[in-house]
Design an enzyme around this catalytic site. Structure first.
Site, PDB file in Angstrom:
ATOM      1  N   ARG A  65       4.151   9.941  45.022  1.00  0.00           N
ATOM      2  CA  ARG A  65       4.011   8.823  44.089  1.00  0.00           C
ATOM      3  C   ARG A  65       5.119   8.859  43.038  1.00  0.00           C
ATOM      4  NH1 ARG A  65      -1.299   7.216  40.387  1.00  0.00           N
ATOM      5  NH2 ARG A  65      -0.282   5.535  39.248  1.00  0.00           N
TER       6      ARG A  65
ATOM      7  N   CYS B 126     -11.043  -3.153  46.381  1.00  0.00           N
ATOM      8  CA  CYS B 126     -10.207  -2.914  45.208  1.00  0.00           C
ATOM      9  C   CYS B 126     -11.084  -3.079  43.976  1.00  0.00           C
ATOM     10  CB  CYS B 126      -9.053  -3.917  45.173  1.00  0.00           C
ATOM     11  SG  CYS B 126      -7.907  -3.717  43.780  1.00  0.00           S
TER      12      CYS B 126
ATOM     13  N   HIS C  27      -3.752  -6.881  44.985  1.00  0.00           N
ATOM     14  CA  HIS C  27      -2.796  -6.681  43.896  1.00  0.00           C
ATOM     15  C   HIS C  27      -1.886  -7.890  43.686  1.00  0.00           C
ATOM     16  CE1 HIS C  27      -3.180  -1.994  43.848  1.00  0.00           C
ATOM     17  NE2 HIS C  27      -4.329  -2.638  43.662  1.00  0.00           N
TER      18      HIS C  27
ATOM     19  N   TYR D  53      -1.219  -6.748  38.002  1.00  0.00           N
ATOM     20  CA  TYR D  53      -0.096  -6.488  38.908  1.00  0.00           C
ATOM     21  C   TYR D  53       0.893  -7.651  38.935  1.00  0.00           C
ATOM     22  CZ  TYR D  53      -2.435  -2.340  40.687  1.00  0.00           C
ATOM     23  OH  TYR D  53      -3.020  -1.108  40.789  1.00  0.00           O
TER      24      TYR D  53
END
Length: 421
Positions: free
Chosen positions: A90, A164, A194, A244
């Site tokens: 990440r 989500c 997102h 997002y």
């Protein structure tokens, strides 16, 4: 009822355990298996999970294993919460795109593509092993990028639903602002994972009064502050975008910010180290407050609601899920995966009707869906040219030289996770 959690050694897991314990009347689990190859972490989290169940009087059995096939055997549902490459991968996803002047983020842009390439083959292998031993089990995917991963699962014929926590987070926040219960709030939540907008905030259900204008008038500044967007953006759109969307609406500003502060991955890695220390305390029998800063708020409630509908007694409930489009958004192919409100029962999700979308939203949704098509193709078949084309198609890239530079960096940083590289 038996549930299995693949990635049970995640520091997220106590949030999930807490929800299972509190909401045991909604989802009466008799056995919960936490599965993870990281034996030391799994032991810490398994111990805390048992203490949480014991404190709240949950009679269910919690076991841990590193043996995937044994863990998923006879499970009614398998939850996936994986991070291939861990926080180290990440950190790379959040770093090397900045070298090209592009946003570095774990699910959006070039970093999101890298995560998809690492993740899709692993998830498909897990799902195939589940199907061989337990073909009736539902797979609930919380692994990012949820839209692409869920599409891979559905395209391969698995019984899968993507989940989500963005929508449930908005539901809880808006309910508090309007002095209502979360059950009173229905969101007109539309888009891709997102990449969503709240087009309406309705009282009581899909046909209820739209309280969004009232919400924006009274609380627009607080919502804008949460999203790190100017209040004027919300006022001009008249909707609430997912946070997002800031990567699209304020891309260059975000890139400048990311270049001047520690990465989120570094923050999370430090937080995980502290959390694991807390989890090892034999006196701890509840999720610690620090976990709220880790992310994934209300994940457990969303997971419980979804699993209860999929495994329940024939009833149904309306929830936001990631599932096949099948005409829901007529400008997308049927096999695209959309994130919308759906009625969920034992047969799976059935999306609710969505009004015709303004081109402002439909255009970006279509553009990102085209990128996801190419991203999934690259994840399934590999090859530098497929990676390049996916990046070139992404609305946050879209330039030949950028796509070339990002492709080189993506491959260099992910060789150990890509069998074909």
């Amino acid at each position: 009822m038996k549930l299995a959690v693949v990635g049970g050694g995640s520091t997220y897991t106590p949030e999930l355990i807490d929800g299972f314990a509190r909401l045991r009347d909604t989802l009466p689990i008799s056995e919960l298996v936490l599965i993870d190859p990281a034996a030391e972490r799994l032991e810490l989290i398994g111990g805390l999970a048992r203490r949480i169940f014991a404190k709240q009087g949950h009679p269910g059995l919690i076991t841990t294993t590193s043996d995937l096939d044994a863990g998923v055997a006879d499970a009614d549902a398998v939850l996936l919460q994986l991070r291939i490459g861990g926080q180290a991968a990440r950190l790379q996803d959040e770093t090397w795109p900045l070298e090209c002047g592009c946003v570095g983020q774990e699910t959006t842009g070039a970093g999101g593509l890298a995560k998809a390439l690492r993740t899709v083959p692993v998830v498909l292998d897990i799902a195939e092993r589940v199907r061989r031993s337990n073909p009736d089990a539902w797979i609930i995917d919380f692994t990012n990028p949820v839209g692409i991963v869920t599409r891979a699962l559905l395209q391969a014929g698995h019984k899968a639903v993507g989940l989500c926590n963005v929508a449930i987070g908005f539901q809880r926040r808006f309910a508090a602002m309007l002095d209502l219960t979360p059950a009173d709030i229905h969101l007109d939540h539309v888009g891709l994972n997102h990449l969503t907008w709240e087009l309406g905030v309705r009282k009581g259900g899909p046909e209820g009064e739209n309280l969004l204008p009232q919400l924006l008038a009274r609380h627009g500044q607080a919502i804008a502050d949460d999203l790190h967007l100017p209040r004027a953006v919300l006022d001009r759109l008249g909707v609430v975008p997912s946070y997002y969307l800031r990567y699209f609406y304020a891309h260059d500003e975000v890139v400048r910010e990311l270049g001047t502060k520690p990465s989120r991955a570094a923050e999370v890695a430090a937080m995980e180290k502290e959390l694991l220390g807390l989890y090892g305390d034999p006196a701890l029998d509840e999720k610690p407050e620090l976990l709220a800063k880790r992310g994934g708020a209300f994940y457990s409630e969303a997971a419980v609601d979804l699993a209860a509908s999929l495994l329940g007694d024939g009833g149904s409930a309306v929830q936001v899920v990631n599932t096949l489009n099948n005409g829901t958004l007529p400008f997308l192919p049927d096999d695209a995966v959309v994130e919308v409100q759906a009625r969920v029962d034992r047969t799976g999700p059935s999306p609710l009707a969505v009004p015709r979308l303004d081109p402002l939203y439909a255009g970006l949704i279509a553009h990102v869906t085209a990128y996801e098509d190419l991203a999934l193709d690259a994840a399934l078949r590999g090859g530098r040219e497929r990676v390049f084309k996916a990046l070139l198609a992404h609305p946050l890239v879209g330039q030949f030289d950028l796509a070339e530079g990002l492709t080189d960096r993506l491959l260099a940083h992910n060789k150990e996770h890509l069998a074909w590289a």
